[in-house]
Design a protein around this motif. Sequence first.
Motif, PDB file in Angstrom:
ATOM      1  N   GLU A 131       0.839  -1.187   0.000  1.00 54.55           N
ATOM      2  CA  GLU A 131       0.000   0.000   0.000  1.00 54.55           C
ATOM      3  C   GLU A 131       0.879   1.243   0.000  1.00 54.55           C
ATOM      4  N   GLY A 132       0.335   2.331  -0.549  1.00 50.42           N
ATOM      5  CA  GLY A 132       1.059   3.594  -0.501  1.00 50.42           C
ATOM      6  C   GLY A 132       0.621   4.548  -1.589  1.00 50.42           C
ATOM      7  N   ARG A 133       0.948   5.794  -1.398  1.00 47.73           N
ATOM      8  CA  ARG A 133       0.703   6.849  -2.379  1.00 47.73           C
ATOM      9  C   ARG A 133       2.013   7.635  -2.542  1.00 47.73           C
ATOM     10  N   ILE A 134       2.456   7.782  -3.770  1.00 50.06           N
ATOM     11  CA  ILE A 134       3.649   8.579  -4.076  1.00 50.06           C
ATOM     12  C   ILE A 134       3.214   9.727  -4.975  1.00 50.06           C
ATOM     13  N   ILE A 135       3.532  10.940  -4.561  1.00 49.13           N
ATOM     14  CA  ILE A 135       3.129  12.127  -5.310  1.00 49.13           C
ATOM     15  C   ILE A 135       4.373  12.961  -5.594  1.00 49.13           C
ATOM     16  N   ASN A 136       4.611  13.207  -6.861  1.00 48.28           N
ATOM     17  CA  ASN A 136       5.780  13.974  -7.281  1.00 48.28           C
ATOM     18  C   ASN A 136       5.363  15.373  -7.708  1.00 48.28           C
ATOM     19  N   MET A 137       6.031  16.370  -7.149  1.00 48.87           N
ATOM     20  CA  MET A 137       5.719  17.747  -7.496  1.00 48.87           C
ATOM     21  C   MET A 137       6.509  18.124  -8.754  1.00 48.87           C
ATOM     22  N   VAL A 138       5.773  18.369  -9.837  1.00 53.27           N
ATOM     23  CA  VAL A 138       6.427  18.733 -11.089  1.00 53.27           C
ATOM     24  C   VAL A 138       6.141  20.213 -11.367  1.00 53.27           C
ATOM     25  N   ILE A 175       0.013   0.506  -4.850  1.00 54.71           N
ATOM     26  CA  ILE A 175       0.744   1.763  -4.660  1.00 54.71           C
ATOM     27  C   ILE A 175       0.437   2.651  -5.864  1.00 54.71           C
ATOM     28  N   LEU A 176      -0.101   3.818  -5.600  1.00 54.86           N
ATOM     29  CA  LEU A 176      -0.499   4.747  -6.653  1.00 54.86           C
ATOM     30  C   LEU A 176       0.521   5.874  -6.746  1.00 54.86           C
ATOM     31  N   VAL A 177       0.904   6.207  -7.970  1.00 58.97           N
ATOM     32  CA  VAL A 177       1.945   7.217  -8.205  1.00 58.97           C
ATOM     33  C   VAL A 177       1.394   8.280  -9.152  1.00 58.97           C
ATOM     34  N   ASN A 178       1.379   9.507  -8.705  1.00 58.77           N
ATOM     35  CA  ASN A 178       0.877  10.601  -9.522  1.00 58.77           C
ATOM     36  C   ASN A 178       1.772  11.824  -9.381  1.00 58.77           C
ATOM     37  N   ALA A 179       1.532  12.793 -10.242  1.00 60.94           N
ATOM     38  CA  ALA A 179       2.271  14.055 -10.193  1.00 60.94           C
ATOM     39  C   ALA A 179       1.289  15.214 -10.076  1.00 60.94           C
ATOM     40  N   VAL A 180       1.701  16.240  -9.360  1.00 64.14           N
ATOM     41  CA  VAL A 180       0.957  17.492  -9.282  1.00 64.14           C
ATOM     42  C   VAL A 180       1.817  18.560  -9.940  1.00 64.14           C
ATOM     43  N   SER A 181       1.210  19.313 -10.847  1.00 61.80           N
ATOM     44  CA  SER A 181       1.962  20.265 -11.665  1.00 61.80           C
ATOM     45  C   SER A 181       1.474  21.696 -11.428  1.00 61.80           C
ATOM     46  N   PRO A 182       2.104  22.423 -10.511  1.00 68.29           N
ATOM     47  CA  PRO A 182       1.700  23.797 -10.264  1.00 68.29           C
ATOM     48  C   PRO A 182       2.155  24.731 -11.389  1.00 68.29           C
ATOM     49  N   GLY A 183       1.371  25.767 -11.597  1.00 70.69           N
ATOM     50  CA  GLY A 183       1.771  26.853 -12.490  1.00 70.69           C
ATOM     51  C   GLY A 183       2.384  27.974 -11.675  1.00 70.69           C
ATOM     52  N   PHE A 184       1.914  29.196 -11.863  1.00 74.96           N
ATOM     53  CA  PHE A 184       2.428  30.338 -11.106  1.00 74.96           C
ATOM     54  C   PHE A 184       1.753  30.367  -9.736  1.00 74.96           C
ATOM     55  N   ILE A 185       2.523  30.054  -8.707  1.00 76.30           N
ATOM     56  CA  ILE A 185       2.023  29.981  -7.339  1.00 76.30           C
ATOM     57  C   ILE A 185       2.758  31.021  -6.490  1.00 76.30           C
ATOM     58  N   GLU A 186       2.032  31.648  -5.578  1.00 75.03           N
ATOM     59  CA  GLU A 186       2.634  32.658  -4.695  1.00 75.03           C
ATOM     60  C   GLU A 186       3.577  31.989  -3.700  1.00 75.03           C
ATOM     61  N   THR A 187       4.879  31.982  -4.030  1.00 73.88           N
ATOM     62  CA  THR A 187       5.906  31.446  -3.142  1.00 73.88           C
ATOM     63  C   THR A 187       7.155  32.310  -3.269  1.00 73.88           C
ATOM     64  N   ASP A 188       8.187  31.954  -2.490  1.00 72.39           N
ATOM     65  CA  ASP A 188       9.460  32.669  -2.593  1.00 72.39           C
ATOM     66  C   ASP A 188      10.035  32.584  -4.005  1.00 72.39           C
ATOM     67  N   MET A 189       9.763  31.477  -4.699  1.00 66.68           N
ATOM     68  CA  MET A 189      10.317  31.271  -6.037  1.00 66.68           C
ATOM     69  C   MET A 189       9.725  32.230  -7.065  1.00 66.68           C
ATOM     70  N   THR A 190       8.541  32.769  -6.786  1.00 63.17           N
ATOM     71  CA  THR A 190       7.889  33.658  -7.761  1.00 63.17           C
ATOM     72  C   THR A 190       7.881  35.115  -7.308  1.00 63.17           C
ATOM     73  N   ILE A 228      -6.860   6.439  -9.308  1.00 61.85           N
ATOM     74  CA  ILE A 228      -6.069   7.402 -10.077  1.00 61.85           C
ATOM     75  C   ILE A 228      -4.593   7.059  -9.930  1.00 61.85           C
ATOM     76  N   THR A 229      -3.923   6.770 -11.021  1.00 59.24           N
ATOM     77  CA  THR A 229      -2.480   6.559 -10.972  1.00 59.24           C
ATOM     78  C   THR A 229      -1.868   6.885 -12.328  1.00 59.24           C
ATOM     79  N   GLY A 230      -0.603   7.320 -12.305  1.00 56.21           N
ATOM     80  CA  GLY A 230       0.114   7.668 -13.523  1.00 56.21           C
ATOM     81  C   GLY A 230      -0.351   8.966 -14.163  1.00 56.21           C
ATOM     82  N   GLN A 231      -1.011   9.824 -13.381  1.00 53.68           N
ATOM     83  CA  GLN A 231      -1.592  11.043 -13.933  1.00 53.68           C
ATOM     84  C   GLN A 231      -0.821  12.288 -13.497  1.00 53.68           C
ATOM     85  N   VAL A 232      -0.969  13.337 -14.271  1.00 55.66           N
ATOM     86  CA  VAL A 232      -0.430  14.659 -13.934  1.00 55.66           C
ATOM     87  C   VAL A 232      -1.613  15.583 -13.719  1.00 55.66           C
ATOM     88  N   LEU A 233      -1.810  16.026 -12.491  1.00 56.60           N
ATOM     89  CA  LEU A 233      -2.898  16.936 -12.169  1.00 56.60           C
ATOM     90  C   LEU A 233      -2.343  18.361 -12.135  1.00 56.60           C
TER      91      LEU A 233
END
Length: 241
Positions: A131-138, A175-190, A228-233
């Motif tokens: 069991e598990g969930r892996i989420i990659n921030m892209v 084990i489900l593996v997905n990615a989250v893809s932020p655009g312009f987000i209010e952070t130190d990087m922006t 949901i697995t293998g997706q980019v949200l």
Amino acid sequence: MTFPIALITGASKGIGAATALALAESGYDIWLNYRGDHAAAEQVKAAILEKGRKCTLLPFDVADKDAVRAALEPLLKDAVPYVLVNNAGYTKDGLMMWMDDEDWTGVLDVHLSGFFYVTKCVLTYMLRKREGRIINMVSTSGETGVAGQVNYSAAKSGLIGATKSLAREVAKRNILVNAVSPGFIETDMTDGLPKEKILPMIPVGRMGTVEEVAGVVRFLCSPDAGYITGQVLSVNGGVHM
């Protein structure tokens, strides 16, 4: 009573910190990784403790495989995270013609090698538990390409490919593996970006918040996302469709 554990890398600030708080609110104890900002990490820990959840601080560089193993393996003998969020990252922008070798390898090492070292360490134990969930921030940069970000775009695009491949490898072990893809987000990087040029590019007319990104991560960790697995949200306000 035991609670599920979420390991979040690069979680002392920004999207990582917001994700740690969101998952703590959802009932997770947090293993909070960061590299060097001890004061910021302590602040996030204090906020997690206020929510009634435990927080273990894990200061190490995700691109250092020996440091990853030294920090995680002793913990993994006794407990296994149900959630892993690979969030650690940074930018070192510049046109490729002027990009130093260190600017190239450094960005790829953190995003790609960091993903590999941390995930491989945890994955062995997840597979045993089945069991598990892996989420990659892209990033939108990895989906569209951005001038001045050849290194960052390459790293995030590579992480998207790794997400899809790993999802195929481990789905039968629950084990489900997905990615989250932020655009312009209010952070130190922006902070230093010219908003007067950026906002007209975004259909919703504003930058996103770290809480909005964290909310998508929280959804992917929930029972509602069990198919949901293998997706980019994408969380980008429509800047890329």
